[in-house]
Design an enzyme around this catalytic site. Structure first.
Site, PDB file in Angstrom:
ATOM      1  N   ASP A 269       3.513   7.887   3.504  1.00  0.00           N
ATOM      2  CA  ASP A 269       3.889   6.903   2.490  1.00  0.00           C
ATOM      3  C   ASP A 269       4.130   5.578   3.196  1.00  0.00           C
ATOM      4  O   ASP A 269       4.843   5.528   4.191  1.00  0.00           O
ATOM      5  CB  ASP A 269       5.143   7.389   1.761  1.00  0.00           C
ATOM      6  CG  ASP A 269       5.441   6.534   0.549  1.00  0.00           C
ATOM      7  OD1 ASP A 269       5.242   7.021  -0.579  1.00  0.00           O
ATOM      8  OD2 ASP A 269       5.883   5.370   0.737  1.00  0.00           O
ATOM      9  N   ASN A 277       2.772  -5.830  -2.864  1.00  0.00           N
ATOM     10  CA  ASN A 277       2.034  -5.723  -4.120  1.00  0.00           C
ATOM     11  C   ASN A 277       2.669  -6.581  -5.210  1.00  0.00           C
ATOM     12  O   ASN A 277       1.976  -7.271  -5.953  1.00  0.00           O
ATOM     13  CB  ASN A 277       2.030  -4.252  -4.533  1.00  0.00           C
ATOM     14  CG  ASN A 277       0.789  -3.889  -5.315  1.00  0.00           C
ATOM     15  OD1 ASN A 277      -0.281  -4.446  -5.072  1.00  0.00           O
ATOM     16  ND2 ASN A 277       0.931  -2.983  -6.253  1.00  0.00           N
ATOM     17  N   HIS A 282      -1.892  -7.942  -6.881  1.00  0.00           N
ATOM     18  CA  HIS A 282      -2.540  -6.645  -6.683  1.00  0.00           C
ATOM     19  C   HIS A 282      -3.778  -6.716  -5.806  1.00  0.00           C
ATOM     20  O   HIS A 282      -4.104  -5.761  -5.124  1.00  0.00           O
ATOM     21  CB  HIS A 282      -2.878  -6.018  -8.031  1.00  0.00           C
ATOM     22  CG  HIS A 282      -1.645  -5.553  -8.740  1.00  0.00           C
ATOM     23  ND1 HIS A 282      -1.336  -4.226  -8.909  1.00  0.00           N
ATOM     24  CD2 HIS A 282      -0.621  -6.254  -9.275  1.00  0.00           C
ATOM     25  CE1 HIS A 282      -0.176  -4.120  -9.520  1.00  0.00           C
ATOM     26  NE2 HIS A 282       0.283  -5.350  -9.766  1.00  0.00           N
ATOM     27  N   ASP A 286      -4.350  -4.335  -2.847  1.00  0.00           N
ATOM     28  CA  ASP A 286      -5.529  -3.475  -2.698  1.00  0.00           C
ATOM     29  C   ASP A 286      -6.120  -3.599  -1.304  1.00  0.00           C
ATOM     30  O   ASP A 286      -6.500  -2.608  -0.684  1.00  0.00           O
ATOM     31  CB  ASP A 286      -6.600  -3.850  -3.727  1.00  0.00           C
ATOM     32  CG  ASP A 286      -6.240  -3.335  -5.117  1.00  0.00           C
ATOM     33  OD1 ASP A 286      -5.229  -2.604  -5.205  1.00  0.00           O
ATOM     34  OD2 ASP A 286      -6.950  -3.667  -6.076  1.00  0.00           O
ATOM     35  N   ASP A 316       0.488   4.277  -2.728  1.00  0.00           N
ATOM     36  CA  ASP A 316       0.437   4.017  -1.282  1.00  0.00           C
ATOM     37  C   ASP A 316       0.673   5.306  -0.506  1.00  0.00           C
ATOM     38  O   ASP A 316       1.240   5.290   0.573  1.00  0.00           O
ATOM     39  CB  ASP A 316       1.452   2.935  -0.893  1.00  0.00           C
ATOM     40  CG  ASP A 316       2.866   3.303  -1.316  1.00  0.00           C
ATOM     41  OD1 ASP A 316       3.031   4.312  -2.027  1.00  0.00           O
ATOM     42  OD2 ASP A 316       3.808   2.594  -0.926  1.00  0.00           O
TER      43      ASP A 316
END
Ligand code: C2E
Ligand code: CA
Ligand code: CA
Length: 672
Positions: A269, A277, A282, A286, A316
């Site tokens: 994680d 983010n 975003h 990404d 994630d």
């Protein structure tokens, strides 16, 4: 007719007697079908021949009735044997063509041989026996045409090589019966050849359509292969996806079980991804995910001697399956390499560093006996890493197992707990740093379980969150805390802790509003404490909830500041009243220059933003003095008081007034 036309007719006619070489599929099909019919063909030929030879045995010479039929029968037997063997041999196209051609041309001598033999016998017979020869030849040629259906050229050769001499021969005898038989045979053979053409065309069509069907099937297969690939691929990172991961895990697990070796599951994680983010958008998020995925994959591919499969599980989170009997040390080595790669800087629009990752591993057979349980264990190791060893690798152990068990026990008992009798509230003063007057109390929950005794809120609050009981619990606690606070002097505030689940859902915040309205305590006397983690959990929702509470007149404090993502932009974008500096910085403020610096910058930040600053967990006079010097506004901690039961609050406040009153008198006596 022009010569060219004649030539092309001739070419077409000769083609009829040749095996077509331009269609390997047809050839193969002919070969297969024909090899099944060959025994039938020779059976007809031999049985008919023996019948005729038998009739002539006493009238014709032996070489005609015995030797030649035996030779022909022997030859036919050999060919049959050869063809029967072909069924199980895999042949090349060229080989098949060669064999078909040989068969084709073999019909010429064989047909001629049998015909010549028949004509040779004929003169020895009486009229009956002569008719038998005519009958024999007619029936045999029809039988052969039938058996040679799949090899049209051969069937035509036989027809031609037998029927033409046949008709000429029997017409030459001048016998009306035999002439009639000859004409009859000619007509039937003509009909048979027509059937042959029709059948052969259908056969060729069938082969062609089967070929196109196969091609279609292959295309469908290719398409479904592509669909399979897409269905198993994460579209963003192009890594195998969650579905693929679990399939991989299950097969690796079965394999390890069978071979009696270890297999490990890892869950990765990313730490600090959410703020990127939320703050950078975003598309930046990404790109970070793609890059992080690429780096992790690179480590996995270069890792050895174990084989490591990687997948993106969602968000994630990434999953690993480590095959090839890994040891704990291998997993730690893998975790460290991944961590090192993930921590390297990212090329982003906004200069951002600080991404790291926590990894949880679990090993079969040490930790679990099913692949599902193994995954759960890895998940728990990850949870443990995130809570206690952020940015590190944790392998599932017996200590963690004991922890899980106690978590399960807490969850179960909490489900049946009676909040009104088992839950209790205690209150800890929050003191003005300069005047040392109590400004308010933070209310902290206590659970006296009949089975477990006193359980820490650090254990039962997360448990209530996990089993979906946190909202009713928050509501019950808030109603009681407000009722207690109503008995306090008007200037004393109440601080109440909210969980991420209360803040990040609309259903969480609305019931609290009606509870506040019903309580009769003015909202401006209430502070809600919201942790940094709760805010990062769902920033937009948290923002809405905070706005709602603020609109009512309540205050909002950011709790445990410094332990979460420490994203300063959160602080800027939220209408906060207070920031509570986490105890972990306060405890070593005088020993650790880093903590000192952090607190110094935080108090500076609060000053700039005109937000009050609260230091938690102050236990010593020295800590208090330093915090005062750094400009901290409020102090909370054992130095002033431990959390106390509700009824003790009035006495505590009275004591304080007395103490501070005396102190004030004493200081006023000091000459200026
Ligand atoms: P928190 O909000 O950071 O609460 C402060 C914790 O630090 C309390 O632990 C308090 O007893 C402890 N503490 C205060 N001063 C000192 C000190 O000088 N030294 C030390 N060593 N500790 C000090 P507690 O009561 O065990 O609560 C733990 C956490 O549980 C709280 O952390 C809070 O996050 C959560 N919690 C407690 N009550 C509630 C509640 O009613 N609702 C929610 N959602 N969470 C709660
Ligand atoms: Ca708190
Ligand atoms: Ca706190």
């Amino acid at each position: 007719m022009p010569v060219a036309d004649l030539k092309s007719y001739f070419a077409a006619a000769t083609r009829l007697f040749r095996v077509p070489a331009d269609n390997p599929d047809l050839m193969r099909a002919q070969f297969d079908a024909f090899s099944k019919q060959v025994p039938l063909l020779y059976f007809i030929l031999i049985s008919n021949t023996i019948a005729v030879a038998y009739t002539y045995v006493n009238v014709a010479p032996d070489w005609l009735t015995m030797i030649v039929p035996s030779l022909l029968t022997g030859l036919a037997g050999l060919r049959t044997y050869w063809w029967l063997r072909q069924r199980h041999i895999v042949r090349s196209d060229a080989d098949i063509l060669r064999n078909l051609r040989a068969t084709n041309w073999l019909t010429l001598p064989v047909g001629a041989g049998f015909t010549a033999w028949s004509f040779a016998l004929y003169p020895y017979g009486d009229p009956f026996a002569k008719s038998q020869v005519a009958f024999y030849m007619a029936v045999t040629v029809i039988g052969c045409i039938f058996s040679l259906m799949h090899l049209r050229s051969a069937a035509l050769i036989v027809t031609l090589i037998v029927d033409v001499p046949y008709v000429l021969f029997f017409f030459a005898t001048g016998e009306p019966t035999l002439k009639a038989i000859a004409v009859n045979n000619l007509l039937v053979s003509g009909a048979m050849v027509t059937v042959l053409f029709i059948y052969y065309r259908d056969f060729a069509d069938l082969v062609a359509s089967r070929k196109s069907l196969l091609a279609q099937q292959a295309a469908t297969q290719a398409l479904s292969d592509e669909n399979f690939r897409l269905a198993n691929l994460d579209s963003l990172t192009e890594l195998p996806n969650r579905r693929r991961f679990f399939a991989e895990l299950s097969s690796a697990f079965t394999d390890a079980e069978r071979r009696n070796v270890r297999v490990a599951v890892g869950i990765i994680d990313l730490d600090g991804f959410k703020p990127i983010n939320d703050n950078s958008g975003h598309s930046v998020g990404d790109r970070v995910l793609i890059e992080a995925g690429r780096r992790i994959r690179e480590v996995c591919e270069g890792f050895g001697p174990q084989r490591v499969e990687i997948a993106r599980l969602g968000g994630d989170e990434f999953g690993l399956v480590v095959c090839g009997d890994p040891e704990d040390a291998d997993l730690m080595r893998l975790g460290e390499r991944i961590g090192n790669q993930v921590r390297l800087p990212y090329q982003l629009d906004t200069a951002h560093t600080g991404l790291s990752c926590s990894i949880g591993f679990a090993l079969f057979p040490d930790s679990a006996t099913t692949s599902e349980a193994l995954y759960e264990c890895a998940d728990y190791s990850l949870y443990h890493a995130k809570r206690h060893l952020r940015g590190r690798t944790v392998i599932f152990s017996s200590e963690l197992e004991a922890e899980i068990r106690s978590r399960g026990v807490i969850e179960n008992l909490l489900r049946s707990a009676d909040f009104s009798t088992e839950m209790d509230l205690v209150f800890q003063p929050i003191v003005d740093a300069m005047s040392e007057h109590t400004a308010g109390f933070e209310v902290l929950a206590r659970w006296h379980s009949s089975r477990l005794g006193l359980v820490s809120p650090a254990d039962f609050i997360p448990a209530a969150e996990r089993i979906g009981l946190i909202r009713p619990l928050t509501q019950a606690l808030l109603a009681r805390a407000l009722a207690t606070a109503r008995t306090w002097p008007d200037h004393i505030r109440l601080s109440f802790n909210l969980s991420a689940h209360d803040v990040c859902t609309a259903e969480g915040i609305l019931p609290l509003i009606s509870i506040i309205e019903k309580s009769g305590l003015p909202p401006h006397r209430i502070d809600f404490e919201i942790t940094e983690t709760a805010v990062t959990f769902d920033f937009v929702r948290a923002q809405q909830s905070i706005a709602t509470l603020k609109a009512m007149g309540c205050g909002v404090s950011l709790d445990d500041f410094g332990t979460g993502y420490s994203s300063l932009s959160h602080v800027h974008r939220l209408p906060l009243d207070k920031i509570k500096i986490d105890r972990s910085f306060v405890s070593d403020i005088n020993d650790n220059p880093v903590s000192y610096k952090i607190i110094k910058s935080l108090t500076g930040l609060c000053d700039d933003m005109e937000i009050a600053c609260v230091a938690e967990g102050v236990e010593t006079r020295a800590q208090l003095d330093t915090l005062r010097r750094l400009g901290c506004d409020f102090i909370q901690g054992y130095y002033f008081a431990k959390p106390m039961p509700g009824p003790a609050v009035t006495g505590y406040l009275a004591d304080e007034t007395r103490r501070l009153g005396l102190h004030a008198e004493a200081t006023s006596l000091v000459p200026a």
